[in-house]
Design an enzyme around this catalytic site. Structure first.
Site, PDB file in Angstrom:
ATOM      1  N   THR A 148       0.853  -1.194   0.000  1.00 16.82           N
ATOM      2  CA  THR A 148       0.000   0.000   0.000  1.00 16.82           C
ATOM      3  C   THR A 148       0.888   1.243   0.000  1.00 16.82           C
ATOM      4  O   THR A 148       2.005   1.193   0.502  1.00 16.82           O
ATOM      5  CB  THR A 148      -0.878  -0.046   1.265  1.00 16.82           C
ATOM      6  OG1 THR A 148      -1.830  -1.081   1.080  1.00 16.82           O
ATOM      7  CG2 THR A 148      -1.583   1.265   1.563  1.00 16.82           C
ATOM      8  N   GLY A 181     -10.774  -2.126   3.455  1.00 16.24           N
ATOM      9  CA  GLY A 181      -9.790  -2.030   4.533  1.00 16.24           C
ATOM     10  C   GLY A 181      -9.790  -0.660   5.187  1.00 16.24           C
ATOM     11  O   GLY A 181     -10.754   0.099   5.104  1.00 16.24           O
ATOM     12  N   GLY A 184      -5.216  -4.061   7.709  1.00 16.50           N
ATOM     13  CA  GLY A 184      -6.277  -3.061   7.704  1.00 16.50           C
ATOM     14  C   GLY A 184      -7.363  -3.306   8.724  1.00 16.50           C
ATOM     15  O   GLY A 184      -7.863  -2.361   9.352  1.00 16.50           O
TER      16      GLY A 184
HETATM   17  N1  ASP Z   1      -3.855  -1.511   4.948  1.00 19.91           N
HETATM   18  C1  ASP Z   1      -4.127  -2.101   3.660  1.00 19.91           C
HETATM   19  C2  ASP Z   1      -5.473  -2.785   3.706  1.00 19.91           C
HETATM   20  O1  ASP Z   1      -5.750  -3.432   4.682  1.00 19.91           O
HETATM   21  C3  ASP Z   1      -3.091  -3.083   3.236  1.00 19.91           C
HETATM   22  C4  ASP Z   1      -1.682  -2.567   3.260  1.00 19.91           C
HETATM   23  O2  ASP Z   1      -1.364  -1.640   3.972  1.00 19.91           O
HETATM   24  O3  ASP Z   1      -0.855  -3.083   2.516  1.00 19.91           O
HETATM   25  O4  ASP Z   1      -6.215  -2.717   2.751  1.00 19.91           O
END
Ligand code: ASP
Length: 291
Positions: free
Chosen positions: A170, A199, A222
């Site tokens: 992300t 998320g 998330g």
């Molecule tokens: N936080 C993101 C999600 O849960 C994933 C990530 O940070 O890579 O969608």
């Protein structure tokens, strides 16, 4: 003062991948700094667009694919005047952060989702494109094979066991222009996702938060970031007087203590101090500044 900090996700990735991501993160930070003249929101957008265009990150092209084969993007942006916008499950639009910014500037709402978000994006000239990269498709196939033959309920049980931790990518940024701040985050989600999963990234206070004291962008598990409203907590520590480095570390400690989970976060305050912390194996990030 002009400054930007960007991240490319917290998680566990190979050293080769980590090395490949570094120059792209630096390029994104430089592009953000250049765009800062047009405002901190533009800087966040410019930096994140570069990461959304790169298949090395889990955002835009190369974003994680949901179990039904669709790429649905989540993104949000917020500034120090508390203006904010986000998109949830936006199908097939690579530069989701740009659509989130338009939601903030042009719509009467904070969040748009799914088909409604797509309709809005199309109005502003965006068109869905093929975002499934070979790498993301390989991960999807692995999951589909693992879940093949299981009923929906059995799949749920298997995904619940798996969801705790996976490599991620992300992206996010926080920028400062003479006391004005903006923070943003963009993602394809997680690599083990039911269709429709949302998320922390598009949720104001969870994945992204900004006010007149500071801004923060989170990455990682998330579901657990949502539980503790990580980005808001980090900015609250800054409001209470913490340096962004201390605020980021306290945020990650809070998440670990309350949920036993893993994440990363970057933060910037109105004076130009920055911080970055994570309890995953690694998190890539880069900073650029000028007086
Ligand atoms: N936080 C993101 C999600 O849960 C994933 C990530 O940070 O890579 O969608």
């Amino acid at each position: 003062m002009r400054k930007i900090i960007v991240h490319g996700g917290a998680g566990s990735v190979s050293p080769e991948m980590q090395r490949a991501r570094e120059p792209v993160l630096e390029e994104a930070a430089r592009a953000g700094l250049e765009a800062l003249v047009a405002g901190p929101e533009r800087a966040v957008e410019a930096a994140i667009n570069i990461l959304e265009d790169s298949e090395l990150f889990n955002a835009g092209y190369g974003g994680a694919i949901q179990l039904d084969g669709e790429v649905r993007l989540d993104a949000s942006i917020m500034n120090s005047a508390l203006e904010c916008g986000g998109v949830i499950s936006l199908p097939g639009i690579k530069r989701a952060i740009s659509v989130a910014l338009l939601v903030m500037q042009e719509s009467p709402h904070v969040l748009l989702s799914g088909e409604g978000a797509l309709r809005f994006a199309e109005e502003f000239g965006f068109a869905p494109e093929e975002l499934r990269s070979p790498r993301a498709l390989a991960k999807l196939r692995e999951l589909q094979e693992e879940l093949a033959g299981l009923s929906y309920r059995e799949q749920l049980a298997r995904l619940r066991q798996q969801l705790r931790f996976q490599p991620t990518g992300t992206v996010g940024a926080v920028a400062l222009l003479d006391g004005r701040l903006a923070a943003g985050t963009s993602t394809g989600g997680r690599y083990t996702m039911l269709p429709g999963r949302v998320g922390d990234t598009p949720l104001i206070g969870a994945g992204t938060y900004c006010n007149e004291f500071g801004g923060a962008s989170a990455t990682g598990a998330g579901e657990d970031i949502i539980r503790v409203c990580l980005a808001r907590e980090v900015v609250r520590y800054i409001e209470e007087g913490a340096h962004p480095q201390e605020a980021a570390e306290r945020g990650i400690a809070l998440l670990a203590r309350r949920t036993n989970s893993s994440a990363g976060v970057i933060a910037l305050d109105r004076f130009g101090n920055h911080g970055a912390a994570f309890n995953t194996e690694q998190m890539g990030w880069a900073v650029c500044e000028s007086r």
